[in-house]
Motif scaffolding. Structure first.
Motif, PDB file in Angstrom:
ATOM      1  N   TYR A 107      83.194  88.628  71.157  1.00  0.00           N
ATOM      2  CA  TYR A 107      83.874  89.773  70.666  1.00  0.00           C
ATOM      3  C   TYR A 107      85.058  89.466  69.518  1.00  0.00           C
ATOM      4  N   LEU A 108      85.407  90.467  68.840  1.00  0.00           N
ATOM      5  CA  LEU A 108      86.480  90.358  67.827  1.00  0.00           C
ATOM      6  C   LEU A 108      87.552  91.255  68.174  1.00  0.00           C
ATOM      7  N   PHE A 109      88.824  90.391  68.147  1.00  0.00           N
ATOM      8  CA  PHE A 109      89.914  91.232  68.601  1.00  0.00           C
ATOM      9  C   PHE A 109      91.023  91.326  67.721  1.00  0.00           C
ATOM     10  N   ASN A 110      91.298  92.570  67.480  1.00  0.00           N
ATOM     11  CA  ASN A 110      92.181  93.031  66.199  1.00  0.00           C
ATOM     12  C   ASN A 110      93.745  92.692  66.886  1.00  0.00           C
ATOM     13  N   LEU A 111      94.440  91.880  66.102  1.00  0.00           N
ATOM     14  CA  LEU A 111      95.903  91.538  66.709  1.00  0.00           C
ATOM     15  C   LEU A 111      96.917  92.488  66.174  1.00  0.00           C
ATOM     16  N   GLU A 112      96.576  93.596  65.334  1.00  0.00           N
ATOM     17  CA  GLU A 112      97.480  94.576  64.947  1.00  0.00           C
ATOM     18  C   GLU A 112      97.344  95.798  65.756  1.00  0.00           C
ATOM     19  N   ASP A 128      76.001  91.778  65.507  1.00  0.00           N
ATOM     20  CA  ASP A 128      75.632  91.150  64.331  1.00  0.00           C
ATOM     21  C   ASP A 128      76.357  89.735  63.859  1.00  0.00           C
ATOM     22  N   PRO A 129      75.770  88.664  63.997  1.00  0.00           N
ATOM     23  CA  PRO A 129      76.613  87.294  63.511  1.00  0.00           C
ATOM     24  C   PRO A 129      77.234  87.413  62.051  1.00  0.00           C
ATOM     25  N   ARG A 130      76.838  88.312  61.401  1.00  0.00           N
ATOM     26  CA  ARG A 130      77.425  88.187  60.054  1.00  0.00           C
ATOM     27  C   ARG A 130      78.693  88.904  60.067  1.00  0.00           C
ATOM     28  N   GLU A 131      79.227  89.771  61.273  1.00  0.00           N
ATOM     29  CA  GLU A 131      80.470  90.032  61.172  1.00  0.00           C
ATOM     30  C   GLU A 131      81.391  88.957  61.346  1.00  0.00           C
ATOM     31  N   LEU A 132      81.171  87.836  61.894  1.00  0.00           N
ATOM     32  CA  LEU A 132      82.271  86.921  62.124  1.00  0.00           C
ATOM     33  C   LEU A 132      82.460  86.281  60.642  1.00  0.00           C
ATOM     34  N   ASP A 133      81.573  86.539  59.573  1.00  0.00           N
ATOM     35  CA  ASP A 133      81.984  85.992  58.401  1.00  0.00           C
ATOM     36  C   ASP A 133      83.010  86.877  57.591  1.00  0.00           C
ATOM     37  N   ASN A 134      83.280  88.204  58.053  1.00  0.00           N
ATOM     38  CA  ASN A 134      84.035  88.952  57.223  1.00  0.00           C
ATOM     39  C   ASN A 134      85.269  89.326  58.034  1.00  0.00           C
ATOM     40  N   ASN A 161      94.078  88.886  60.787  1.00  0.00           N
ATOM     41  CA  ASN A 161      94.589  89.752  61.952  1.00  0.00           C
ATOM     42  C   ASN A 161      93.409  89.964  63.024  1.00  0.00           C
ATOM     43  N   THR A 162      92.258  89.069  62.662  1.00  0.00           N
ATOM     44  CA  THR A 162      91.245  89.259  63.934  1.00  0.00           C
ATOM     45  C   THR A 162      90.537  87.881  64.360  1.00  0.00           C
ATOM     46  N   GLN A 163      90.741  87.698  65.518  1.00  0.00           N
ATOM     47  CA  GLN A 163      90.379  86.543  66.092  1.00  0.00           C
ATOM     48  C   GLN A 163      89.054  86.904  67.075  1.00  0.00           C
TER      49      GLN A 163
END
Length: 310
Positions: free
Chosen positions: A4-9, A18-24, A28-30
């Motif tokens: 999962y991606l967590f937006n800190l803001e 899609d694994p490509r999301e991790l490259d973008n 502010n995202t972890q």
């Protein structure tokens, strides 16, 4: 394994399909990784996990270990009365690269789906963990109230009838309360350690949030202590009811013995067969003895009834 991606803001969470999301991702995202124990054990990218592996099968241990560059913890959550989830084990590893969470069921996966629909607000991954911890105990007050109602029904039933399986039930409740007591004590320690790692000025909101969590666990712990005292009182009530029942039996046996003691004396006296004994040669001697015996028994019955011993 789920990532999962967590937006800190914004505090938003969404699953990476899609694994490509991790490259973008930006600063502010972890990333948050959710995996089972076998995946966690086989993952070579997570350092310093020997403590979690060692404590995974220790059913009564819940704790956090803080180091310079990472924080890791493990929780053994006992089964709750509400039945929301059975006894489960959780672990987490938090460092500068993200958060890894381990579970032996599907509970966290359900929590994460809820968080995807409802953002938790701006916070760090430590604040995200606080949200997860609060979810773990959000219905515990209700669970303890239900448990208290069960104990109250046992107490009420004791006043009318002594149950056959009282002690097995009490032992089961005692084990459940002991597990909850230990769990909340350890949660308090975990909360204090997580709070100690925050700067009160820079992270005031999260610092205070962990303080609220600690206070909540402390109240739950106090409620469990009260229930343990209540269970002890119920055991004492059961023993007192047993004593009352035994006293009634002994009183009844004493009364019966007392009633028939004069009759035993009469039969023993007239059974000696000495010559010229009183009433031995009288034609109605036998009937007179019977009448006296009946009168004595009736008088004793009247006396014991008046004294409320029968």
């Amino acid at each position: 394994m789920h990532t999962y991606l967590f937006n800190l803001e914004k505090g938003g969470l969404h699953e990476v399909l899609d694994p490509r999301e991790l490259d973008n991702t930006d600063e502010n995202t972890q990333a948050i990784t959710l995996m089972c124990f076998e995946e966690f054990k086989a993952d070579k990218t997570i350092p310093y996990k020997s403590g979690l592996l060692r404590n995974w099968d220790r059913r009564t241990i819940s704790k956090v270990e803080r180091y310079n560059t990472y924080v890791q913890g493990i929780l053994h959550i006992p089964a709750k009365d509400s039945g929301r989830f059975p006894a489960v084990k959780l672990a987490f590893h938090l460092d500068g690269t993200g958060l890894s969470m381990v579970e032996d069921g599907k509970m966290l996966e359900k929590f994460f789906h809820q968080m995807e629909k409802t953002p938790v607000g701006a916070c760090s991954l430590t604040g995200f963990l606080l949200t997860v911890f609060n979810m773990l105990v959000e219905d515990d007050e209700v669970d303890l109230e239900k448990l208290e109602d069960k104990l109250a029904r046992i107490e009420e039933n004791l006043l009318h009838k002594l149950p056959d399986n009282f002690y097995p039930s009490v032992i089961q409740y005692r084990k459940e309360l002991a597990a909850l007591r230990s769990f909340y004590e350890q949660l308090i320690n975990i909360g204090e350690q997580m709070q100690a790692g925050l700067d009160q000025q820079d992270d005031e909101r999260e610092y205070n949030g962990w303080g609220v969590f600690i206070a909540r666990c402390d109240r739950l712990h106090d409620h469990v202590e009260m229930l343990k005292e209540y269970l002890l009182q119920i055991r004492e009530l059961y023993q007192s009811q047993i004593d009352v029942q035994q006293n009634r039996v002994m009183t009844f046996l004493t009364v019966v013995t007392t009633i028939f003691m004069p009759l035993t004396l009469i039969t023993g006296w007239f059974g000696m067969n000495f010559p010229n004994m009183f009433l031995m040669q009288k034609p109605y001697g036998y009937l007179i003895v019977i009448g006296v015996s009946i009168a004595l028994v009736a008088a004793e019955f009247y006396y014991f009834r008046k004294k409320k011993m029968l």
